[in-house]
Design an enzyme around this catalytic site. Structure first.
Site, short mmCIF file in Angstrom:
data_model
loop_
_atom_site.label_atom_id
_atom_site.label_comp_id
_atom_site.label_asym_id
_atom_site.label_seq_id
_atom_site.Cartn_x
_atom_site.Cartn_y
_atom_site.Cartn_z
CD GLU A 197 -2.70 1.20 2.59
OE1 GLU A 197 -2.32 0.53 3.58
OE2 GLU A 197 -3.73 1.92 2.60
CG ASP A 275 -8.89 0.32 3.18
OD1 ASP A 275 -8.83 -0.53 4.08
OD2 ASP A 275 -7.91 1.01 2.85
#
Ligand code: ADE
Ligand code: ZN
Length: 339
Positions: A197, A275
């Site tokens: 990420e 998310d």
């Protein structure tokens, strides 16, 4: 495309339940629990949701979850999420929670788990949404703390399918948790991990080789390494991609530059996820909408993403097949209407 996305059957595989805490519910539960938030009102709180990196968000996310105190709070949080995504044609969810984020505040493992679990069970009965629960270890804490948390999960194997890794990625590589993930695998848990990420491709290699993950959460950095792309394709390791999260946390500068089209072109099994939707401006449909344009507004590609979401899930095979055939039928009906 909006209406096509709205009724497209889909699964969510990367969702932190604490990240669904909408300001309205946060203020309501704060009042119920006698907590004064450091923000005067909902609007002031929302203006704080301006992040330039993952850590900016995490600081506010941990502050927000401090309002969650009772089993009822966790039930209400999860129920609010389910009723929202029910209207978005979400048929299956695999939900993360962060036990250590609650244990550190003296909220027991069972308080959080039971509230989440009973809401999911009610959702399955009343809304037809199937579910799994995955606990995540906070990677900014040490491995010993993760071991203690894993011990707490062992009596609840009937409710928890897997173990993941989240929180501050930089300088907290997957290899830091080699031992606890080995134990988790031996106990029969499925394994996932946030990697690539903000971290480098090496962290994705470590997640694959050391933690032995079934899926990579995010995985954007894989696109920097052709050999890694080839491996993800060959082994069909799914990536749980989170487009709105990526732009809100400045992992991607602009949605136009999102690697998703390149991932699909390469043959990577990419899925779309939200998310922390309360913080990043959208739930699952809004994430599909956000990438629709860069995929050429193609119903076939959007349906492929939905199919991937079931393929990459931990669903048992009969329901997986049923839901994939729902996607296929939905696309076929849509295309026949168009011609
Ligand atoms: N915890 C909640 N959301 C997260 C994210 N996007 N990355 C790492 N840890 C998280
Ligand atoms: Zn995440």
């Amino acid at each position: 495309m909006k209406s096509f996305i709205a009724e497209l059957p889909k699964a969510e595989l990367h969702l932190h339940i604490e990240g669904t805490f909408e300001p309205e519910l946060m203020f309501k539960l704060a009042e119920r629990n006698g907590i004064t938030l450091p923000y005067g009102d909902i609007e002031t709180l929302r203006t704080a949701y301006n992040f330039s990196k993952l850590q900016d968000f995490l600081d506010i996310y941990y502050q927000g979850m401090d309002v969650l105190r009772t089993e009822q709070d966790f039930f209400d949080l999860t129920w609010a999420y389910l009723t929202k995504v029910y209207k978005q044609s979400v048929r299956h969810v695999e939900i993360f929670f962060d036990p250590q984020g609650h244990l550190i505040r003296d909220i027991s493992f069972e308080t959080a788990l039971n509230g989440i679990y009973f809401a999911l069970k009610t959702g399955k009965q009343e809304l037809g949404i199937s579910f799994e629960i995955i606990i995540c270890f906070l990677r900014h804490l040490d491995e010993e703390n993760a071991f203690q948390t894993l011990e707490m999960a062992l009596p609840h194997k009937d409710k928890i399918i897997g173990v993941g890794l989240d929180s501050s990625e930089k300088n907290n590589p997957p290899s830091k948790f080699a031992g606890v993930f080995k134990k988790a695998r031996e106990e029969g848990f499925r394994i996932v991990a946030h990697a690539g990420e903000e971290g480098p491709p090496e962290y994705i290699y470590e997640a694959l080789d050391i933690l032995k993950v079934h899926r990579i959460d995010h995985g954007n950095a894989a696109m920097l390494d052709p050999a890694l792309i080839e491996r993800l394709v060959k082994e069909q390791i799914p990536l749980t991609v989170c487009p709105l999260s990526n732009t809100r946390l400045c992992v991607i500068d602009d949605m136009k530059n999102h690697p998703l089209p390149r991932m699909l072109d390469a043959g990577i099994m990419a899925t779309i996820n939200s998310d922390d939707p309360a913080y990043f401006g959208g739930y699952l449909n809004e994430n599909y909408e956000a990438v629709s344009e860069i995929l050429g507004n193609s119903p076939a590609l959007l349906a492929q993403l939905a199919r991937n979401s079931f393929d990459a899930s931990f669903l048992e095979n009969s329901r997986r097949k049923l839901l994939i055939s729902e996607v296929d039928n939905y696309l076929r009906k849509h295309l026949s209407k168009e011609t």
